[in-house]
Write a protein that holds these residues in place. Sequence first.
Motif, PDB file in Angstrom:
ATOM      1  N   GLY A 129       1.041  -1.119  -0.053  1.00  0.00           N
ATOM      2  CA  GLY A 129       0.024   0.257  -0.078  1.00  0.00           C
ATOM      3  C   GLY A 129       0.842   1.230   0.034  1.00  0.00           C
ATOM      4  O   GLY A 129       2.073   1.318   0.349  1.00  0.00           O
ATOM      5  N   PRO A 130       0.142   2.444  -0.419  1.00  0.00           N
ATOM      6  CA  PRO A 130       0.871   3.698  -0.332  1.00  0.00           C
ATOM      7  C   PRO A 130       1.824   3.926   1.011  1.00  0.00           C
ATOM      8  O   PRO A 130       2.891   4.423   0.756  1.00  0.00           O
ATOM      9  N   SER A 131       1.398   3.587   2.236  1.00  0.00           N
ATOM     10  CA  SER A 131       1.739   3.992   3.337  1.00  0.00           C
ATOM     11  C   SER A 131       3.327   3.071   3.469  1.00  0.00           C
ATOM     12  O   SER A 131       4.095   3.267   4.260  1.00  0.00           O
ATOM     13  N   GLN A 132       3.063   1.811   3.189  1.00  0.00           N
ATOM     14  CA  GLN A 132       4.078   0.694   3.164  1.00  0.00           C
ATOM     15  C   GLN A 132       5.077   1.251   2.231  1.00  0.00           C
ATOM     16  O   GLN A 132       6.488   1.329   2.670  1.00  0.00           O
ATOM     17  N   VAL A 133       4.781   1.777   1.118  1.00  0.00           N
ATOM     18  CA  VAL A 133       5.750   2.141   0.105  1.00  0.00           C
ATOM     19  C   VAL A 133       6.556   3.405   0.513  1.00  0.00           C
ATOM     20  O   VAL A 133       7.882   3.502   0.464  1.00  0.00           O
TER      21      VAL A 133
END
Length: 301
Positions: free
Chosen positions: A83-87
Amino acid sequence: MVGRSQVTSLGLSQVSSLGPSQVSSLGPSQVSSLGPSQVSSLGPSQVSSLGPSQVNSLGPSQVSSLGPSQVNSLGPSQVNSLGPSQVSSLGPSQVSSLGPSQVNSLGPSQVNSLGPSQVSSLGPSQVSSLGPSQVNSLGPSQVSSLGPSQVSSLGPSQVNSLGPSQVTSLGPSQVSSLGPSQVSSLGPSQVTSLGPSQVNSLGPSQVSSLGPSQVTSLGPSQVSSLGPSQVNSLGPSFQDVLSVPLLASHSPSLSHTAKQAKQTNIHAAICKLSCALSIHTYVYIYITKYMSPSLCYIMVG
């Protein structure tokens, strides 16, 4: 079945001793219960055995605990599941460890979630692996964080996918690092979005690579910013462009005074162009009255 609390209680040596098939059998809730130190103790073969749903269950602190070799072991489908927060939680060293196929598997929203420091950590081969839609998803701050070597690694189709605001965000050193084939791939609207300092940073070989439609899209302030060596390199292009509709964008509703003001600005720009050219250059300007198109005939002798 092993519960979340049991998974959490496993020691680092126990976690690292789990086989790939055992790791892949863990449910998303079990994977998400692993502490950062437990996640970092997983070997590359264990990490690569995780399914997309398991990878997606990792929290930002777990993702940031992965070492470069672990990140590099992730397959395209696993990378795409982040997800964006992981990236955005990936550190520069983790981002630089991604292979071209992994970078290419990132979706536009994932690419857009990368911070400037992450974007600047991408190597030339990683940047060149980005698709047009991925390049187009980069924000102005991300584009401006690219180094000269990264900008020069962009292919023509990637350069052409940049929006006007992205082109405007490029610094003079980035613009000057573009090769002739990259400059020639710019569309008229992209050329128009270049500021005077950006236009002035173009080298003679870059300027000479501009095609007729690009040359005619240059505005008065852009033409005025061209130096003598740049103007002289425009010779071949301008010979092909014998008539240029300088006032094509004028509206019939413009007052006569407004038209005169625009004509004056254009005349000043062309005069500067004439002065910068060699003594054998003759510039003839014919501006028709009211709303007829203005034609600038430039003959380079």
